[in-house]
Motif scaffolding. Structure first.
Motif, mmCIF file in Angstrom:
data_model
loop_
_atom_site.group_PDB
_atom_site.id
_atom_site.type_symbol
_atom_site.label_atom_id
_atom_site.label_comp_id
_atom_site.label_asym_id
_atom_site.label_seq_id
_atom_site.Cartn_x
_atom_site.Cartn_y
_atom_site.Cartn_z
ATOM 1 N N PHE A 1 44.840 14.509 37.348
ATOM 2 C CA PHE A 1 43.544 13.916 37.699
ATOM 3 C C PHE A 1 43.096 12.808 36.746
ATOM 4 C CE2 PHE A 1 43.490 18.282 39.343
ATOM 5 C CZ PHE A 1 43.165 18.050 40.669
ATOM 6 N N GLY A 2 43.819 12.599 35.664
ATOM 7 C CA GLY A 2 43.382 11.630 34.672
ATOM 8 C C GLY A 2 42.329 12.229 33.756
ATOM 9 N N PRO A 3 41.855 11.461 32.778
ATOM 10 C CA PRO A 3 40.830 11.967 31.850
ATOM 11 C C PRO A 3 39.527 12.265 32.589
ATOM 12 C CG PRO A 3 41.865 9.971 30.994
ATOM 13 C CD PRO A 3 42.281 10.094 32.428
ATOM 14 N N PRO A 4 38.973 13.463 32.464
ATOM 15 C CA PRO A 4 37.701 13.757 33.127
ATOM 16 C C PRO A 4 36.545 12.962 32.515
ATOM 17 C CG PRO A 4 38.829 15.769 32.401
ATOM 18 C CD PRO A 4 39.520 14.625 31.752
ATOM 19 N N ARG A 5 35.595 12.651 33.359
ATOM 20 C CA ARG A 5 34.363 12.086 32.818
ATOM 21 C C ARG A 5 33.577 13.163 32.073
ATOM 22 N NH1 ARG A 5 29.529 8.616 35.867
ATOM 23 N NH2 ARG A 5 29.074 7.333 34.028
ATOM 24 N N LEU A 6 33.637 14.401 32.605
ATOM 25 C CA LEU A 6 32.935 15.526 31.991
ATOM 26 C C LEU A 6 33.832 16.751 32.035
ATOM 27 C CD1 LEU A 6 30.364 16.935 30.870
ATOM 28 C CD2 LEU A 6 29.687 17.336 33.246
ATOM 29 N N ALA A 7 33.916 17.459 30.902
ATOM 30 C CA ALA A 7 34.634 18.733 30.841
ATOM 31 C C ALA A 7 33.684 19.798 30.333
ATOM 32 C CB ALA A 7 35.846 18.621 29.911
ATOM 33 N N ASN A 8 33.467 20.842 31.133
ATOM 34 C CA ASN A 8 32.675 21.999 30.713
ATOM 35 C C ASN A 8 33.642 23.059 30.196
ATOM 36 O OD1 ASN A 8 30.331 20.737 31.676
ATOM 37 N ND2 ASN A 8 30.557 21.626 33.700
ATOM 38 N N LEU A 9 33.607 23.295 28.885
ATOM 39 C CA LEU A 9 34.596 24.146 28.236
ATOM 40 C C LEU A 9 33.939 25.332 27.549
ATOM 41 C CD1 LEU A 9 36.778 21.343 26.599
ATOM 42 C CD2 LEU A 9 37.249 22.583 28.725
ATOM 43 N N PRO A 10 34.472 26.549 27.716
ATOM 44 C CA PRO A 10 33.900 27.725 27.058
ATOM 45 C C PRO A 10 34.206 27.708 25.560
ATOM 46 C CG PRO A 10 35.882 28.324 28.272
ATOM 47 C CD PRO A 10 35.607 26.887 28.599
ATOM 48 N N ILE A 11 33.220 28.131 24.755
ATOM 49 C CA ILE A 11 33.394 28.143 23.295
ATOM 50 C C ILE A 11 33.008 29.489 22.688
ATOM 51 C CG2 ILE A 11 33.018 25.644 23.101
ATOM 52 C CD1 ILE A 11 30.173 26.318 22.030
ATOM 53 N N GLY A 12 32.706 30.502 23.503
ATOM 54 C CA GLY A 12 32.249 31.782 22.965
ATOM 55 C C GLY A 12 33.066 32.952 23.459
ATOM 56 N N ALA A 13 32.716 34.156 22.972
ATOM 57 C CA ALA A 13 33.381 35.418 23.325
ATOM 58 C C ALA A 13 34.830 35.417 22.855
ATOM 59 C CB ALA A 13 33.284 35.707 24.822
ATOM 60 N N TYR A 14 35.037 35.166 21.545
ATOM 61 C CA TYR A 14 36.388 34.971 21.026
ATOM 62 C C TYR A 14 36.787 35.900 19.884
ATOM 63 C CZ TYR A 14 33.615 32.085 17.774
ATOM 64 O OH TYR A 14 32.678 31.629 16.886
ATOM 65 N N GLU A 15 35.929 36.766 19.403
ATOM 66 C CA GLU A 15 36.278 37.665 18.301
ATOM 67 C C GLU A 15 36.273 39.128 18.774
ATOM 68 O OE1 GLU A 15 37.376 37.000 15.442
ATOM 69 O OE2 GLU A 15 36.863 34.891 15.129
ATOM 70 N N PRO A 16 37.209 39.978 18.271
ATOM 71 C CA PRO A 16 38.250 39.671 17.289
ATOM 72 C C PRO A 16 39.368 38.854 17.911
ATOM 73 C CG PRO A 16 38.487 41.924 18.034
ATOM 74 C CD PRO A 16 37.228 41.406 18.669
ATOM 75 N N ARG A 17 39.911 37.944 17.104
ATOM 76 C CA ARG A 17 40.868 36.997 17.644
ATOM 77 C C ARG A 17 42.131 37.670 18.158
ATOM 78 N NH1 ARG A 17 40.109 33.914 20.473
ATOM 79 N NH2 ARG A 17 41.050 31.890 20.689
ATOM 80 N N TRP A 18 42.586 38.740 17.497
ATOM 81 C CA TRP A 18 43.825 39.400 17.917
ATOM 82 C C TRP A 18 43.708 39.959 19.335
ATOM 83 C CZ3 TRP A 18 43.951 44.465 19.431
ATOM 84 C CH2 TRP A 18 42.891 45.295 19.029
ATOM 85 N N PHE A 19 42.474 40.280 19.744
ATOM 86 C CA PHE A 19 42.259 40.845 21.073
ATOM 87 C C PHE A 19 41.939 39.750 22.092
ATOM 88 C CE2 PHE A 19 40.088 42.983 24.503
ATOM 89 C CZ PHE A 19 40.685 44.225 24.583
ATOM 90 N N MET A 20 41.127 38.783 21.708
ATOM 91 C CA MET A 20 40.565 37.836 22.671
ATOM 92 C C MET A 20 41.372 36.555 22.874
ATOM 93 S SD MET A 20 37.922 38.991 24.122
ATOM 94 C CE MET A 20 37.069 40.563 23.970
#
Length: 338
Positions: free
Chosen positions: A245-264
């Motif tokens: 699709f080429g470079p998006p004008r907008l990307a909505n990206l998740p940044i949470g719910a990541y700890e503990p890292r070994w599990f998530m």
């Protein structure tokens, strides 16, 4: 993930279709994703504890009153992973969750620490609802019923999720698609389902029996890439979107719910992963979500934006190009495409 041949006694209650490179006849899978965590892993996480407590209330300073329509491109966070995307005159909700809890029951499970950033009564006319997957923090059947009664929107979901919706709301028409397929939403806007490194379940016995996805919206005012949930994996899901699709004008990206890292790690990106994805995509703008409303994992409520700021600084990317939104906060494209 290399699937095992399912036992003949196992039946998928949601979907029956041909075997593919991500469906073994009973369960869906991501080919590059490691095996699911076990109950033993879950008990280890719960036994070790050590998570940072959240406040009971964490109100957002923002409340959005969106326009009825816009010819440009506008995105507002309702909360957690729920977005209102307005593009080229269409109003599109992604994973709308308005309930107090992200849970199968109203008396237990993750509870909101802030109200929806757009009140249900303040929504503009809703043309389409896109569902990424069936976890309770993304598929709110009560909200979907309210939206259907109010607006009769197009409803799009990955394979198998129509059966989940019909079990509660047989009147709702759900259109389903597989990875790589698309739906024309009108006004030059199309929704394309793309892979994500995640999984699905509504209970203990239906893991990965309905498909999950991310969405690419191609529109006259630019391309929008919306990820509900994903692990970074080997980065392939992002390289494929960039190549197709080429470079998006907008990307909505998740940044949470990541700890503990070994599990998530296999299923949820942390802010460092999200910045890596942003760089692969070469997106013009990114908005961070999936944090600060429902406590699902061990990190503190303000840890994701702090970690995002550090990751952006390390990568030499200006903070304004990747904003961690609070509920009710909106972004609008500064100009229309010619």
């Amino acid at each position: 993930m290399i699937p095992r041949k399912p036992p003949r006694s196992v039946r998928n209650p949601y979907y029956a279709g041909p075997v593919s490179d991500h469906f073994d006849g009973v369960r869906f899978f991501s080919p590059s994703q490691p095996p699911d965590k076990s109950l033993k892993d879950l008990w280890r996480w719960r036994r070790e504890g050590g998570g940072t407590p959240w406040p009971k209330r964490h109100p957002s300073p923002f409340r959005d009153l969106p326009p009825a329509r816009t010819d440009g491109l506008r995105a507002a966070l309702i909360g957690h992973a729920s977005f209102l995307i307005q593009a080229a005159g269409l109003n599109i909700l992604v994973d709308p969750v308005f309930s107090e809890r992200a849970s199968p029951v109203p008396f237990a499970g993750p509870k909101r620490v802030n109200p929806p950033g757009i009140a249900f009564e303040d929504l503009p006319p809703v043309d389409a609802v896109l569902i990424t997957h069936n976890h309770y923090d993304h598929l709110d059947l009560d909200a979907l019923g309210r939206l259907w009664r109010a607006y009769r929107p197009r409803v799009l979901a990955p394979l198998g999720n129509d059966a989940i919706v019909r079990a509660r709301h047989p009147e709702i028409e759900v259109e389903t698609r597989d990875w790589g397929q698309s739906l024309d939403l009108g006004r030059g806007v199309a929704a394309h389902l793309t892979p994500a490194c995640h999984w699905s379940a509504r209970g203990m016995r239906d893991r990965r029996m309905a498909l999950w996805c991310a969405y690419v919206l191609t529109t006259p005012v630019g391309t929008v890439y919306h990820v509900g949930d994903t692990g970074f994996g080997d980065g392939g899901v992002f390289r494929e979107v960039r190549a197709r699709f080429g470079p998006p004008r907008l990307a909505n990206l998740p940044i949470g719910a990541y700890e503990p890292r070994w599990f998530m790690k296999p299923q949820h990106m942390n802010p460092e992963d999200a910045v890596r994805a942003f760089r692969i995509l070469e997106a013009e703008q990114a908005l961070g979500h999936h944090w600060g409303t429902f406590r699902l994992t061990d990190e503190g409520i303000e840890d994701p934006p702090r970690a995002l700021a550090a990751a952006l600084a390390e990568a030499g990317i200006p903070e304004e190009r990747f904003r961690p939104l609070r509920p009710g906060e909106a972004w609008e494209a500064p100009h229309s495409l010619g």
